[in-house]
Design a protein around this motif. Structure first.
Motif, mmCIF file in Angstrom:
data_model
loop_
_atom_site.group_PDB
_atom_site.id
_atom_site.type_symbol
_atom_site.label_atom_id
_atom_site.label_comp_id
_atom_site.label_asym_id
_atom_site.label_seq_id
_atom_site.Cartn_x
_atom_site.Cartn_y
_atom_site.Cartn_z
ATOM 1 N N GLU A 96 -3.018 5.870 -2.925
ATOM 2 C CA GLU A 96 -1.753 5.531 -2.975
ATOM 3 C C GLU A 96 -1.454 4.029 -2.747
ATOM 4 O O GLU A 96 -2.326 3.446 -2.130
ATOM 5 N N ALA A 97 -0.381 3.363 -3.332
ATOM 6 C CA ALA A 97 -0.307 1.857 -3.552
ATOM 7 C C ALA A 97 -0.113 1.498 -1.828
ATOM 8 O O ALA A 97 -0.787 0.410 -1.367
ATOM 9 N N SER A 98 0.624 2.169 -1.085
ATOM 10 C CA SER A 98 0.665 1.773 0.353
ATOM 11 C C SER A 98 -0.443 1.708 1.199
ATOM 12 O O SER A 98 -0.672 1.046 2.117
ATOM 13 N N VAL A 99 -1.379 2.873 0.867
ATOM 14 C CA VAL A 99 -2.656 2.918 1.497
ATOM 15 C C VAL A 99 -3.515 1.904 1.120
ATOM 16 O O VAL A 99 -4.148 1.127 2.207
ATOM 17 N N LYS A 100 -3.671 1.415 -0.068
ATOM 18 C CA LYS A 100 -4.244 0.232 -0.678
ATOM 19 C C LYS A 100 -3.671 -1.089 0.028
ATOM 20 O O LYS A 100 -4.603 -1.777 0.590
ATOM 21 N N ALA A 101 -2.493 -1.284 0.082
ATOM 22 C CA ALA A 101 -1.807 -2.263 0.683
ATOM 23 C C ALA A 101 -2.054 -2.475 2.085
ATOM 24 O O ALA A 101 -2.606 -3.551 2.718
ATOM 25 N N ALA A 102 -2.153 -1.394 2.848
ATOM 26 C CA ALA A 102 -2.378 -1.619 4.313
ATOM 27 C C ALA A 102 -4.131 -1.903 4.623
ATOM 28 O O ALA A 102 -4.397 -2.765 5.628
ATOM 29 N N ALA A 103 -4.764 -1.641 3.728
ATOM 30 C CA ALA A 103 -6.166 -1.952 3.814
ATOM 31 C C ALA A 103 -6.208 -3.602 3.489
ATOM 32 O O ALA A 103 -6.995 -4.416 4.372
ATOM 33 N N TYR A 104 -5.675 -3.930 2.521
ATOM 34 C CA TYR A 104 -5.621 -5.464 2.231
ATOM 35 C C TYR A 104 -4.842 -6.223 3.449
ATOM 36 O O TYR A 104 -5.428 -7.192 3.635
ATOM 37 N N GLU A 105 -3.743 -5.596 3.904
ATOM 38 C CA GLU A 105 -3.314 -6.699 5.092
ATOM 39 C C GLU A 105 -4.274 -6.539 6.095
ATOM 40 O O GLU A 105 -4.458 -7.704 6.839
#
Ligand SMILES: N[C@@H](CCC(=O)N[C@@H](CS)C(=O)NCC(=O)O)C(=O)O
Length: 221
Positions: free
Chosen positions: A126-135
């Motif tokens: 999911e995009a939100s899971v990926k975004a949390a990793a990049y954060e």
């Protein structure tokens, strides 16, 4: 007698313990616990560690698990001096903070990507899971904009801990090109004597396992 390390090379926490051993210079006798074959659930291992996680060590009857506890134990017990885990309280607190960052933020955000792919057969993230990793990678970048190493201007055990996870995040296909300080630090960490010996093979297998289950470039920002 050497320290027994219950280990599985694909596991990032397990590679943290092995990397800490190699960097500190601890003689370890590796016993592989194959997580894909659920060997961690065997009665003899659960007797040693009821939480059935690797890494776990048996240092001549002293049983310890959790990669972070093991890494700092190795320095305290076997380090030639305190440079990797400074005794001065404020300096040590910073090293601890970065270790807790890996334990509480960096690793869990990578795990949120990889666990469903490796163990549940998911074919997308999911995009939100990926975004949390990049954060989380962004936080690391901020630390490294301020200092040369993650907990100050000298190498500490926190670098070994964080670098195993950062290289694992790279290996699964997260793109570090927007994080130049982190990329440069990763390359310096790979030159720490013992680091690659402990990490290189396992991180490659881990990355291939995840990437082969996802569409190409799926984890690009
Ligand atoms: N916080 C722990 C996490 C250890 C962990 O979750 N290990 C996983 C492999 S990455 C494991 O042993 N899983 C098997 C299980 O929980 O049964 C550490 O840093 O050692």
């Amino acid at each position: 007698m050497p320290v027994v390390l219950y280990h599985f090379p694909a596991s990032p926490p397990s590679r943290i313990a092995l990397a800490a051993a190699k960097v500190v210079g601890v003689d370890v006798n590796i016993k592989i616990v194959d997580l894909f074959a659920k060997e961690q659930l065997k009665e003899e291992f659960v007797k040693i560690n009821p939480q059935h996680t690797i890494p776990t060590i048996d240092d001549n009857g002293f049983i310890l698990w959790d990669s972070h506890a093991i890494a700092t134990y190795f320095v305290s017990q076997y380090g030639k001096d305190d440079s990797l885990y400074l005794k001065e309280p404020k300096k040590r607190a910073l090293v601890d903070q970065r270790i807790y960052f890996e334990a509480g933020t960096l690793f869990p955000r990578m795990r949120a990507i990889v666990f469903p792919v490796i163990f549940l057969g998911n074919k997308s993230v999911e995009a939100s899971v990926k975004a949390a990793a990049y954060e989380a990678i962004g936080f690391l970048e901020k630390f490294l904009e301020a200092t040369r190493w993650v907990a100050g201007d000298h190498l500490t055990i926190a670098d070994v801990v964080c670098a195993v996870t950062a290289t694992s995040m790279q290996a699964i296909g997260l793109d570090f090109s927007g994080y130049p300080k982190t990329q440069d630090w990763i390359e310096r960490c790979k030159k720490i004597p013992g680091f690659q010996e402990a990490n290189e093979e396992g991180v490659k297998a881990f990355g291939e396992k995840v990437r082969s289950s996802l569409p190409p470039n799926h984890l690009a920002p």
